[in-house]
Scaffold this motif. Structure first.
Motif, short mmCIF file in Angstrom:
data_model
loop_
_atom_site.label_atom_id
_atom_site.label_comp_id
_atom_site.label_asym_id
_atom_site.label_seq_id
_atom_site.Cartn_x
_atom_site.Cartn_y
_atom_site.Cartn_z
N THR A 157 0.83 -1.20 0.00
CA THR A 157 0.00 0.00 0.00
C THR A 157 0.86 1.25 0.00
O THR A 157 1.81 1.37 0.76
N VAL A 211 2.31 3.03 6.23
CA VAL A 211 3.41 3.76 6.84
C VAL A 211 4.22 4.35 5.70
O VAL A 211 4.53 3.66 4.73
N VAL A 212 4.53 5.62 5.82
CA VAL A 212 5.22 6.29 4.72
C VAL A 212 6.56 5.62 4.41
O VAL A 212 7.27 5.17 5.30
N ASN A 213 6.86 5.52 3.16
CA ASN A 213 8.11 4.94 2.71
C ASN A 213 9.25 5.92 2.98
O ASN A 213 9.31 7.01 2.42
#
Lengths: 350, 350
Positions: free
Chosen positions: A2, A46-48
DNA sequence: CAGTTGAGTGCAAGCGCTTGCAAACTGGGG
DNA sequence: CCCCAGTTTGCAAGCGCTTGCACTCAACTG
């Protein structure tokens, strides 16, 4: 996997809004923010970190460089640094120099240069001018802990004051013949620390009107074994037997206590011993010492770095270290009033 | 900041060629490769790790999770892992769980999920099913060291065999009344390790035709202090005084040696003591022990992870652990032939 | 000698996010 | 009712690298 688009779609907004809502930068209507937060947590988004780093130029990661790992002080500093970093949402990437020489150069010439860290924390390390320069050239703030690095803000307790305090404790107990087991200037990583600690010891004596006797000093490296050997030497000298010993570290001090016992001297009955550190083993051995709160030093170092990373502060303008680091005398069972008359030394064991 | 374009311009080629020349992927004529290498080193160019990660999806970074840092075993494992990782050009990002409980969840639910690591190494940790799942969901290989994690390949010495070896050493010296100081199942991080070690001790005795006496076992946590207390108990029991002790770790063993001395027993004259680990302090105390080479365990774990990261191996298909980990009996001065008749215990000190 | 092959290179489209800019909207004052 | 300022949002251009595809060219093959 995602990504931000999935969240955007689910929340019915653009990726820009998701980014702003999640990072807290820019204006987002409260209701939108909630929608986004809900969507993100529903998707487990969760942000990359890499993509974010690339876009912002900030990695939210700091490099911590240590000479090696198996020393209580270093790990304590690292734990403190890590604790604080985590609160800031930062990662900690560890570089250990204990291997070959080329490991060191590879760290400084390759690993640290690939822009994976925003800042660098050097623990008990004397960096070369070149190493400092290459980090500064990258605009990466750098702070040191536990050893002065020329031209770099360094957190370090006042080594003179610390041993002075320890020595004064012994003086206050009536001791007048006090030995010192200190770092060996020739063999230690950091030149200044052992010298300063010895200086504090001598200073305390002079202020008490006692001229330091070179015969009462014995060099050692910062290990239990070396402290043991040094104490054997100092105590074996029949001419002038000290009634107390101040060691430059707890590990040395513990070694000294064991040496005294092997020689048939009781601690603190016949000999008082004090160290510096408040090592994790100090309570067990009942060692009096001066706590230097290494974890706190790690935390402070991180705070300094974080300040330097604020856009307000210039790139390599780490704020000067102003407030002194705390240290505290801890009295346990290894120090006592001077005995009325010195005990005899049994035949040395081993 | 010099980027790949600068290098490309200087070398007179495209950025694609620079990328291929520097990474060694794809075909590049030898002469071109040299030109590029020359340009890169002239400019001091080091590839930007984040950009590279973003483009390739591989970070060249592994996360190492430890319960806390101040234990010799963990740092030794980390040192080994780091050494190997560096050879592979990988960074090591450290996560320390020693803080609050929410630190643990924040590591697993946030830090590890932001795709900053290619793989995870868990040291002496019992992971929950959920924690394992979330890592697997990301396709991140996971291996454990020093404690079995269900469903995860874990490197661990044969704890049964290790204590069995230690016990057999004592048996071979003629000891028949052998005590054991073992991990406290209730209070330790890992349930299996103390049980297995105790099992090895009992196994060795049974094979020698001796039925283990529960009165000769005393639980303790893996610290010097706890070993000291346990030994005091075991040796203070007047009914059955062991002539030898096997401790589940060196730190406990050292504590036991100190306890024996405080009770007026000489080691190894009156009591033999053996530990497990080959702790850095073991040589100093002359402790016989079984070396479990933690650094090697760290190295092996990394090798496993690297294999799993090969495109050939499936995402979360870490190869099974086949070769057993080595361990070696190291005989020093704390073990000797059983005394002809047991010494009397002096009044307990302290 | 045309056709095939593979090495060597460049073009350009991403990788997943951030953020400047501008559009759309809101509400209050005139 | 219109205008302005401030707020909220989206568009799209990057961030610095990698890599699939296409192209060129030289070396072979038949």
């Amino acid at each position: 996997m995602t990504g931000i688009d999935d969240v955007a779609k689910l929340a019915g907004v653009s990726t820009a809004t998701v980014s702003r809502a999640l990072s807290g930068r820019g204006h987002v209507a409260p209701r939108t923010r909630e929608k986004v937060a809900a969507a993100a947590s529903q998707l487990g988004y969760v942000v990359n970190a890499d993509a974010s780093s690339l876009a912002t130029g900030r990695t939210r990661n700091v490099g911590v460089v240590v000479p090696f790992l198996n020393r209580w002080f270093y790990t304590a500093v690292i734990e403190g640094a890590q604790r604080r970093l985590m609160q800031y949402g930062y990662d900690l990437t560890l570089y250990n120099l204990s291997g070959h020489d080329d490991e060191r150069s590879s760290v400084f010439e390759h690993f640290l240069l690939r822009k994976r860290v925003d800042a660098v924390l050097a623990v008990s390390l004397e960096l070369t001018e070149q190493e400092v320069d290459s980090l500064h050239a990258l605009g990466r703030p750098l702070v040191g802990v536990g050893g002065p690095i020329p031209g770099v803000p360094t957190l370090s307790i006042d080594d003179v004051a610390v041993t002075k305090l320890a020595t004064e404790h012994l003086l206050s107990l009536g001791h007048r013949v006090i030995g010192h087991i200190g770092g060996d200037v020739e063999r230690e990583l950091s030149f200044h620390l052992p010298t300063n600690r010895r200086h504090g010891y001598e200073l305390a004596l002079r202020e008490a009107g006692i001229e330091p006797d070179p015969a009462l000093y014995y060099p050692a490296v910062f290990t239990m074994e070396s402290g043991y050997q040094a104490a054997k030497q100092l105590l074996g000298e029949p001419r002038i037997r000290p009634t107390a010993l101040v060691a430059a570290s707890d590990e040395m001090a513990i070694g000294a206590m064991l040496a005294a016992r092997d020689m048939g001297l009781s601690v603190p009955g016949d000999l008082s011993v004090i160290g510096i550190d408040n090592h994790e083993l100090a309570p067990f051995f009942g060692l009096s010492t001066v706590d230097q709160h290494p974890g706190l030093q790690g935390e402070r170092a991180v705070e300094l770095l974080m300040e330097a990373l604020q856009p307000s502060g210039g790139a390599d303008s780490v704020p000067a270290v102003d407030q002194p680091l705390p240290f505290d005398l801890i009295v346990r069972d290894s120090t006592a009033r001077v005995p009325l008359q010195p005990a005899a030394v049994e035949s040395a064991h081993g």
